[in-house]
Design a protein around this motif. Structure first.
Motif, PDB file in Angstrom:
ATOM      1  N   ALA A 122       0.781  -1.112   0.081  1.00  0.00           N
ATOM      2  CA  ALA A 122       0.089   0.014  -0.128  1.00  0.00           C
ATOM      3  C   ALA A 122       0.833   1.297   0.040  1.00  0.00           C
ATOM      4  CB  ALA A 122      -1.075  -0.177   1.140  1.00  0.00           C
ATOM      5  N   GLU A 123       2.061   1.184   0.679  1.00  0.00           N
ATOM      6  CA  GLU A 123       2.826   2.584   0.810  1.00  0.00           C
ATOM      7  C   GLU A 123       3.456   2.891  -0.511  1.00  0.00           C
ATOM      8  OE1 GLU A 123       2.858   0.401   4.938  1.00  0.00           O
ATOM      9  OE2 GLU A 123       3.057  -0.272   2.570  1.00  0.00           O
ATOM     10  N   ALA A 124       3.631   2.035  -1.321  1.00  0.00           N
ATOM     11  CA  ALA A 124       4.334   2.241  -2.717  1.00  0.00           C
ATOM     12  C   ALA A 124       3.729   3.324  -3.750  1.00  0.00           C
ATOM     13  CB  ALA A 124       4.555   0.839  -3.295  1.00  0.00           C
ATOM     14  N   LYS A 125       4.356   4.238  -3.968  1.00  0.00           N
ATOM     15  CA  LYS A 125       3.526   5.364  -4.590  1.00  0.00           C
ATOM     16  C   LYS A 125       3.871   5.149  -6.183  1.00  0.00           C
ATOM     17  CE  LYS A 125       1.656   6.889  -0.875  1.00  0.00           C
ATOM     18  NZ  LYS A 125       0.558   6.664  -0.561  1.00  0.00           N
ATOM     19  N   ALA A 126       5.197   4.669  -6.317  1.00  0.00           N
ATOM     20  CA  ALA A 126       5.602   4.696  -7.900  1.00  0.00           C
ATOM     21  C   ALA A 126       6.350   3.339  -8.303  1.00  0.00           C
ATOM     22  CB  ALA A 126       6.757   5.649  -7.916  1.00  0.00           C
ATOM     23  N   VAL A 127       6.113   2.715  -9.470  1.00  0.00           N
ATOM     24  CA  VAL A 127       6.445   1.617  -9.912  1.00  0.00           C
ATOM     25  C   VAL A 127       7.365   1.668 -11.284  1.00  0.00           C
ATOM     26  CG1 VAL A 127       5.822  -0.786 -10.723  1.00  0.00           C
ATOM     27  CG2 VAL A 127       4.355   0.495  -9.064  1.00  0.00           C
ATOM     28  N   VAL A 128       8.594   0.893 -11.350  1.00  0.00           N
ATOM     29  CA  VAL A 128       9.396   1.171 -12.471  1.00  0.00           C
ATOM     30  C   VAL A 128       9.477  -0.483 -12.828  1.00  0.00           C
ATOM     31  CG1 VAL A 128      11.469   1.878 -13.120  1.00  0.00           C
ATOM     32  CG2 VAL A 128      10.386   3.167 -11.560  1.00  0.00           C
ATOM     33  N   THR A 129       9.454  -0.532 -14.205  1.00  0.00           N
ATOM     34  CA  THR A 129       9.645  -1.690 -14.678  1.00  0.00           C
ATOM     35  C   THR A 129      10.888  -1.364 -15.791  1.00  0.00           C
ATOM     36  OG1 THR A 129       8.048  -1.531 -16.739  1.00  0.00           O
ATOM     37  CG2 THR A 129       7.586  -2.540 -14.725  1.00  0.00           C
ATOM     38  N   ILE A 130      12.009  -2.314 -16.014  1.00  0.00           N
ATOM     39  CA  ILE A 130      13.093  -2.418 -16.761  1.00  0.00           C
ATOM     40  C   ILE A 130      13.115  -3.625 -17.634  1.00  0.00           C
ATOM     41  CG2 ILE A 130      15.711  -2.097 -16.930  1.00  0.00           C
ATOM     42  CD1 ILE A 130      15.736  -1.087 -14.087  1.00  0.00           C
ATOM     43  N   ALA A 131      12.777  -3.500 -18.916  1.00  0.00           N
ATOM     44  CA  ALA A 131      12.940  -4.695 -19.974  1.00  0.00           C
ATOM     45  C   ALA A 131      11.909  -5.763 -19.376  1.00  0.00           C
ATOM     46  CB  ALA A 131      14.350  -5.088 -19.896  1.00  0.00           C
ATOM     47  N   ALA A 132      10.791  -5.359 -18.971  1.00  0.00           N
ATOM     48  CA  ALA A 132       9.777  -6.226 -18.467  1.00  0.00           C
ATOM     49  C   ALA A 132       8.998  -6.842 -19.377  1.00  0.00           C
ATOM     50  CB  ALA A 132       8.962  -5.802 -17.232  1.00  0.00           C
ATOM     51  N   PRO A 133       8.609  -8.294 -19.266  1.00  0.00           N
ATOM     52  CA  PRO A 133       7.385  -8.607 -20.303  1.00  0.00           C
ATOM     53  C   PRO A 133       6.195  -8.396 -19.786  1.00  0.00           C
ATOM     54  CG  PRO A 133       8.244 -10.489 -18.744  1.00  0.00           C
ATOM     55  CD  PRO A 133       9.182  -9.150 -18.356  1.00  0.00           C
ATOM     56  N   SER A 134       5.198  -8.408 -20.796  1.00  0.00           N
ATOM     57  CA  SER A 134       4.059  -8.043 -20.347  1.00  0.00           C
ATOM     58  C   SER A 134       2.885  -9.024 -19.860  1.00  0.00           C
ATOM     59  CB  SER A 134       3.012  -7.656 -21.782  1.00  0.00           C
ATOM     60  OG  SER A 134       3.165  -8.247 -22.850  1.00  0.00           O
ATOM     61  N   ASP A 135       3.644 -10.449 -20.302  1.00  0.00           N
ATOM     62  CA  ASP A 135       2.916 -11.638 -19.845  1.00  0.00           C
ATOM     63  C   ASP A 135       4.248 -12.481 -19.099  1.00  0.00           C
ATOM     64  OD1 ASP A 135       1.846 -13.951 -19.446  1.00  0.00           O
ATOM     65  OD2 ASP A 135       0.986 -14.209 -21.368  1.00  0.00           O
ATOM     66  N   PRO A 136       3.763 -12.829 -17.895  1.00  0.00           N
ATOM     67  CA  PRO A 136       4.896 -13.993 -17.345  1.00  0.00           C
ATOM     68  C   PRO A 136       5.311 -15.022 -18.351  1.00  0.00           C
ATOM     69  CG  PRO A 136       3.255 -13.218 -15.694  1.00  0.00           C
ATOM     70  CD  PRO A 136       2.632 -12.720 -16.911  1.00  0.00           C
ATOM     71  N   ALA A 137       4.346 -15.507 -18.945  1.00  0.00           N
ATOM     72  CA  ALA A 137       4.571 -16.859 -19.770  1.00  0.00           C
ATOM     73  C   ALA A 137       5.512 -16.629 -20.836  1.00  0.00           C
ATOM     74  CB  ALA A 137       3.224 -17.140 -20.471  1.00  0.00           C
ATOM     75  N   HIS A 138       5.988 -15.217 -20.998  1.00  0.00           N
ATOM     76  CA  HIS A 138       6.797 -14.907 -21.975  1.00  0.00           C
ATOM     77  C   HIS A 138       8.358 -15.693 -21.807  1.00  0.00           C
ATOM     78  CE1 HIS A 138      10.240 -12.596 -24.098  1.00  0.00           C
ATOM     79  NE2 HIS A 138       9.272 -12.114 -24.818  1.00  0.00           N
ATOM     80  N   VAL A 139       8.545 -15.705 -20.422  1.00  0.00           N
ATOM     81  CA  VAL A 139       9.720 -16.132 -20.168  1.00  0.00           C
ATOM     82  C   VAL A 139      10.067 -17.836 -20.563  1.00  0.00           C
ATOM     83  CG1 VAL A 139       9.073 -17.409 -17.636  1.00  0.00           C
ATOM     84  CG2 VAL A 139      11.296 -16.614 -18.087  1.00  0.00           C
ATOM     85  N   THR A 140       8.897 -18.469 -20.903  1.00  0.00           N
ATOM     86  CA  THR A 140       9.099 -19.866 -21.303  1.00  0.00           C
ATOM     87  C   THR A 140       9.764 -19.851 -22.745  1.00  0.00           C
ATOM     88  OG1 THR A 140       6.708 -19.973 -22.289  1.00  0.00           O
ATOM     89  CG2 THR A 140       6.962 -20.589 -20.093  1.00  0.00           C
ATOM     90  N   GLY A 141       9.858 -18.899 -23.512  1.00  0.00           N
ATOM     91  CA  GLY A 141      10.258 -18.775 -24.670  1.00  0.00           C
ATOM     92  C   GLY A 141      11.737 -18.995 -24.592  1.00  0.00           C
ATOM     93  N   LEU A 142      12.318 -18.741 -23.489  1.00  0.00           N
ATOM     94  CA  LEU A 142      13.896 -19.248 -23.162  1.00  0.00           C
ATOM     95  C   LEU A 142      14.204 -20.463 -23.311  1.00  0.00           C
ATOM     96  CD1 LEU A 142      14.528 -16.811 -20.064  1.00  0.00           C
ATOM     97  CD2 LEU A 142      15.212 -16.480 -22.703  1.00  0.00           C
ATOM     98  N   PHE A 143      13.299 -21.387 -23.071  1.00  0.00           N
ATOM     99  CA  PHE A 143      13.248 -23.010 -23.217  1.00  0.00           C
ATOM    100  C   PHE A 143      12.201 -23.452 -23.768  1.00  0.00           C
ATOM    101  CE2 PHE A 143      11.981 -21.596 -19.279  1.00  0.00           C
ATOM    102  CZ  PHE A 143      10.570 -22.362 -19.059  1.00  0.00           C
TER     103      PHE A 143
END
Length: 407
Positions: A122-143
């Motif tokens: 709740a206390e977090a006011k700001a969020v930063v993503t760096i080179a983030a996938p829009s879908d966690p399943a994207h990571v399965t493309g690595l294997f």
């Protein structure tokens, strides 16, 4: 700038290894950093960004997810869901020992995890993503060539960045269940998307989907010519500069701590190893942060007071405060109290008034100096009051110490 190293309990009951990068002075804010899929807290991008932010006054907590780096547990048992839960636990740890994170930062899959965890901090006011996938399943493309075998056998060892990792069917099922963009739509926190247009691991189209799904306030900054891991120092330094400048619009870096309420319960004292040197510890008491150590003669680095020094400091402070309260209440001309203390071990046989007559005893020598136009009677009374300080009474009374294992 100091880095404190410690452990906290993760969602699966394992101890997770953490590092808190601190500025030289009091932090203006706290941030939580989530690293990439198989990286670890000490990957160059995470370490460089955390160090650069600490130099700007922002303390940054980074930690190894289950089974990575120095953290306990089996990586094969970790899932995207468990990583999100561990991020929430890390934020809880900061809240309990320091201050809750106002800024959340995630790199690669860590960016997706930060987006998923943000609503629970709740206390977090700001969020930063760096080179983030829009879908966690994207990571399965690595294997992707192993997915059929993983589903068939339940667990298969794959090579990622030249290292072997066990991937399970449970992991595949878990990442497929998350509708991350629905969470981004409901984020209700300021969002900064950092992405390289030449990222060949997580394409920039992922940044587009995240940015378009989010409500304002939102910002996008291109990390031109950077690779996915920000392996060039100039890229991670630039990212840190952008994050710090952007966050100033949404995070109050000068907010004073709330004063404790008069009826507040006794505060916990939390002592934790830093793993810097042999004995160094951090001591946290509410909003106050101290360092404890042993002197060089005892094998320490003498970076802070020793345990008995803290004991004597408590008795000395309580003595002076008690005398001050009495003097003010009685309108005595007491200008200043100075208490000098020393701890020694003595032979019991040398103490005629002690009940113990064998072995060694602890002895505290306390010398009290009083400034002010006090007469003999006032001086005598204040010396009597010194012995009535609560810490003095505690040390002289029977003390019960209950020790248990943390849950």
């Amino acid at each position: 700038m100091p880095t404190e190293r410690f452990q906290f309990e993760g969602e699966g009951g394992h101890q997770l290894a953490a590092a808190l990068d601190l500025p030289d002075g009091e932090p203006s804010a706290y941030a939580l950093f989530a690293h990439c899929f198989t990286c670890g807290k000490d990957v160059l991008a995470a370490k460089r960004i955390a160090t650069a932010l600490a130099a700007k006054g922002i303390a940054v907590l980074r930690f190894d997810f289950t089974g990575l780096g120095s953290s306990e547990g089996d990586f094969a048992n970790a899932t995207f869901t468990s990583n999100v839960a561990d991020l929430v636990r890390a934020a809880n740890h900061l809240r309990e020992t320091r201050r809750a994170p106002a800024l959340l930062i995630g790199h690669s899959l860590g960016g997706a995890a930060i987006l998923a965890a943000a609503s629970q901090i709740a206390e977090a006011k700001a969020v930063v993503t760096i080179a983030a996938p829009s879908d966690p399943a994207h990571v399965t493309g690595l294997f992707k060539e192993h997915i059929d075998d993983i589903r068939k056998h339940g667990r298969v060892e794959v090579s990622l960045a030249g290292r072997p990792f066990a991937i399970t069917r449970q992991f595949l099922d878990d990442v497929a269940e998350h509708d991350l963009m629905a969470r981004v739509t409901l984020l209700r926190k300021a969002l900064l998307v950092l992405h390289s247009p030449t990222d060949d691991t997580v394409g920039i189209d992922n940044a587009t989907r995240i940015f378009l799904s989010a409500k304002h306030p939102k910002s996008f900054v291109s990390l031109a010519d950077a690779d996915h891991l920000l392996s060039q120092k100039r890229d991670s330094t630039y990212a840190a500069d952008v994050i710090a400048a952007w966050a100033e619009r949404y995070v109050d870096f000068t907010a004073p701590r709330q004063a404790a309420k008069a009826d507040e319960s006794p505060r916990h004292v939390v002592v934790r190893e830093t793993r810097n040197g042999k004995f160094q510890q951090t001591v946290t008491v509410g909003p106050h942060h101290l360092i404890a150590d042993e002197p060089a003669a005892a094998g320490g680095d003498d970076t802070g007071p020793g345990p008995y020094d803290f004991l004597l400091a408590g008795l000395g402070a309580c003595t002076s405060m008690t005398m001050r309260l009495y003097a003010d209440r009685k309108s005595l001309p007491l200008e200043r109290v100075t208490v000098t203390l020393q701890h020694n071990k003595i032979h019991a046989e040398d103490c005629a008034e002690c009940e113990t007559h064998e072995g060694m005893l602890d002895q505290i020598d306390r010398v009290i100096s009083m400034e002010g136009a006090l007469d003999a009677e006032q001086h005598k009374k204040l010396m009597e009051i010194a012995d009535k300080c609560p810490v003095h009474r505690t040390l002289k009374s029977e003390i019960r110490i209950l020790t248990r294992t943390a849950k």
